[in-house]
Design a protein around this motif. Structure first.
Motif, PDB file in Angstrom:
ATOM      1  N   GLY A  50       0.784  -1.220   0.000  1.00  0.00           N
ATOM      2  CA  GLY A  50       0.000   0.000   0.000  1.00  0.00           C
ATOM      3  C   GLY A  50       0.820   1.276   0.000  1.00  0.00           C
ATOM      4  N   PRO A  51       0.128   2.430   0.194  1.00  0.00           N
ATOM      5  CA  PRO A  51       0.765   3.733   0.047  1.00  0.00           C
ATOM      6  C   PRO A  51       1.567   4.152   1.275  1.00  0.00           C
ATOM      7  CG  PRO A  51      -1.546   4.023   0.593  1.00  0.00           C
ATOM      8  CD  PRO A  51      -1.335   2.546   0.429  1.00  0.00           C
ATOM      9  N   GLU A  52       2.289   5.243   1.098  1.00  0.00           N
ATOM     10  CA  GLU A  52       3.104   5.806   2.177  1.00  0.00           C
ATOM     11  C   GLU A  52       2.224   6.385   3.277  1.00  0.00           C
ATOM     12  OE1 GLU A  52       5.652   8.724   0.421  1.00  0.00           O
ATOM     13  OE2 GLU A  52       6.314   7.378  -1.165  1.00  0.00           O
ATOM     14  N   SER A  53       2.853   6.593   4.415  1.00  0.00           N
ATOM     15  CA  SER A  53       2.196   7.248   5.538  1.00  0.00           C
ATOM     16  C   SER A  53       3.274   7.964   6.343  1.00  0.00           C
ATOM     17  CB  SER A  53       1.437   6.220   6.390  1.00  0.00           C
ATOM     18  OG  SER A  53       0.696   6.861   7.403  1.00  0.00           O
ATOM     19  N   SER A  54       2.978   8.218   7.589  1.00  0.00           N
ATOM     20  CA  SER A  54       3.987   8.791   8.492  1.00  0.00           C
ATOM     21  C   SER A  54       3.841   8.148   9.858  1.00  0.00           C
ATOM     22  CB  SER A  54       3.816  10.308   8.620  1.00  0.00           C
ATOM     23  OG  SER A  54       2.644  10.620   9.363  1.00  0.00           O
ATOM     24  N   LEU A  55       4.912   8.153  10.611  1.00  0.00           N
ATOM     25  CA  LEU A  55       4.867   7.548  11.940  1.00  0.00           C
ATOM     26  C   LEU A  55       3.836   8.243  12.815  1.00  0.00           C
ATOM     27  CD1 LEU A  55       5.866   5.661  14.146  1.00  0.00           C
ATOM     28  CD2 LEU A  55       7.695   7.314  14.630  1.00  0.00           C
ATOM     29  N   GLN A  56       3.827   9.572  12.824  1.00  0.00           N
ATOM     30  CA  GLN A  56       2.899  10.274  13.707  1.00  0.00           C
ATOM     31  C   GLN A  56       1.452   9.997  13.336  1.00  0.00           C
ATOM     32  OE1 GLN A  56       3.979  14.423  14.041  1.00  0.00           O
ATOM     33  NE2 GLN A  56       5.783  13.959  15.279  1.00  0.00           N
ATOM     34  N   ARG A  57       1.172   9.875  12.035  1.00  0.00           N
ATOM     35  CA  ARG A  57      -0.196   9.527  11.621  1.00  0.00           C
ATOM     36  C   ARG A  57      -0.590   8.181  12.195  1.00  0.00           C
ATOM     37  NH1 ARG A  57      -3.712  10.102   6.795  1.00  0.00           N
ATOM     38  NH2 ARG A  57      -4.910   8.164   6.618  1.00  0.00           N
ATOM     39  N   GLU A  58       0.304   7.208  12.095  1.00  0.00           N
ATOM     40  CA  GLU A  58      -0.030   5.862  12.567  1.00  0.00           C
ATOM     41  C   GLU A  58      -0.023   5.774  14.092  1.00  0.00           C
ATOM     42  OE1 GLU A  58      -1.425   4.115  10.370  1.00  0.00           O
ATOM     43  OE2 GLU A  58      -0.788   5.608   8.904  1.00  0.00           O
ATOM     44  N   GLN A  59       0.790   6.588  14.740  1.00  0.00           N
ATOM     45  CA  GLN A  59       0.780   6.585  16.209  1.00  0.00           C
ATOM     46  C   GLN A  59      -0.585   6.992  16.754  1.00  0.00           C
ATOM     47  OE1 GLN A  59       4.259   9.048  16.911  1.00  0.00           O
ATOM     48  NE2 GLN A  59       5.380   7.312  17.795  1.00  0.00           N
ATOM     49  N   ARG A  60      -1.292   7.838  16.027  1.00  0.00           N
ATOM     50  CA  ARG A  60      -2.631   8.242  16.478  1.00  0.00           C
ATOM     51  C   ARG A  60      -3.603   7.066  16.469  1.00  0.00           C
ATOM     52  NH1 ARG A  60      -1.199  13.033  13.519  1.00  0.00           N
ATOM     53  NH2 ARG A  60      -2.287  12.342  11.629  1.00  0.00           N
ATOM     54  N   ASN A  61      -3.304   6.056  15.643  1.00  0.00           N
ATOM     55  CA  ASN A  61      -4.181   4.887  15.556  1.00  0.00           C
ATOM     56  C   ASN A  61      -3.797   3.766  16.527  1.00  0.00           C
ATOM     57  OD1 ASN A  61      -5.505   6.103  13.336  1.00  0.00           O
ATOM     58  ND2 ASN A  61      -4.011   5.245  11.896  1.00  0.00           N
ATOM     59  N   ILE A  62      -2.633   3.884  17.162  1.00  0.00           N
ATOM     60  CA  ILE A  62      -2.115   2.779  17.971  1.00  0.00           C
ATOM     61  C   ILE A  62      -3.062   2.389  19.110  1.00  0.00           C
ATOM     62  CG2 ILE A  62      -0.254   2.048  19.517  1.00  0.00           C
ATOM     63  CD1 ILE A  62       0.460   1.986  16.525  1.00  0.00           C
TER      64      ILE A  62
END
Length: 201
Positions: free
Chosen positions: A178-190
């Protein structure tokens, strides 16, 4: 640092080429990756595996033979390269360097850090190069890797999610699918994923 990406094989597994001042690093060469890699490298330095699943390492052996470069793989997943535990008919390969946990190393003058986040597989790791995270099947855009495969572990995934939640700063995320993201974006979903993994075990 220039990064090339090409989804490979039936699972569209992202193979990456990282162009460094001294040459190219090949990350997760999956099914059918050989010709694309050969067409886009001038001075290949090494093959780096985020983990040992067949769709990320299928072309390891062929590229190692054709290019004469070493394979770096997390120690806990080395058995997957040689034994094809999911029975997919994958060509076996032998790692030249077994990465130990959160190991920092240097290839062709470029600092590289493996960050160990087990759960999807025992050796599942993020490969950090500069401000880029090649996250394999640990983190995706708005998702995480499965924890219900053979050799996966919900308990280890929970610990890895808690660990990654505490990593400071931000990185561009280049996932295995899949596509790129960022660590901070994914940390919000943790927190959501911690609850989900904990509930399902």
């Amino acid at each position: 640092m220039k990064i090339l990406r090409r989804p490979m094989g039936p699972y569209q597994t992202n193979c990456y080429l990282v162009e460094t001042p001294e040459g190219e690093l090949v990350i997760d060469p999956g099914v059918g990756a050989t010709e694309w890699v050969l067409a886009n490298v001038r001075n290949p330095l090494a093959i780096l595996n985020t983990h040992g699943h067949f769709d990320h390492i299928w072309s390891n052996a062929e590229l190692k033979e054709r290019l004469g470069i070493p394979i770096y793989c997390p120690r806990e997943d080395a058995f997957m390269l040689q034994n094809d535990p999911l029975g997919q008919g994958m060509p076996p390969s032998t790692p030249d360097h077994l990465v130990e946990g959160d190991e920092e190393l240097e290839i062709g003058g470029t600092p590289i850090r493996f960050r160990h986040f087990p759960g999807h597989t025992p050796g599942c790791s993020v490969i950090e190069i500069g401000d880029a995270w090649f996250s394999g099947d640990f983190l995706f855009r708005d998702s995480i890797g499965r924890w219900d495969f053979p050799y996966s572990s919900a308990e280890a995934m929970l610990e890895s999610l808690r660990k990654v939640q505490k990593v400071p700063g931000d990185y561009t995320l280049y996932p295995g699918h899949g596509p790129e993201s960022s660590l901070q974006r994914e940390q919000r979903n943790i927190p959501f994923w911690i609850e989900k993994v904990g509930r399902r075990g």
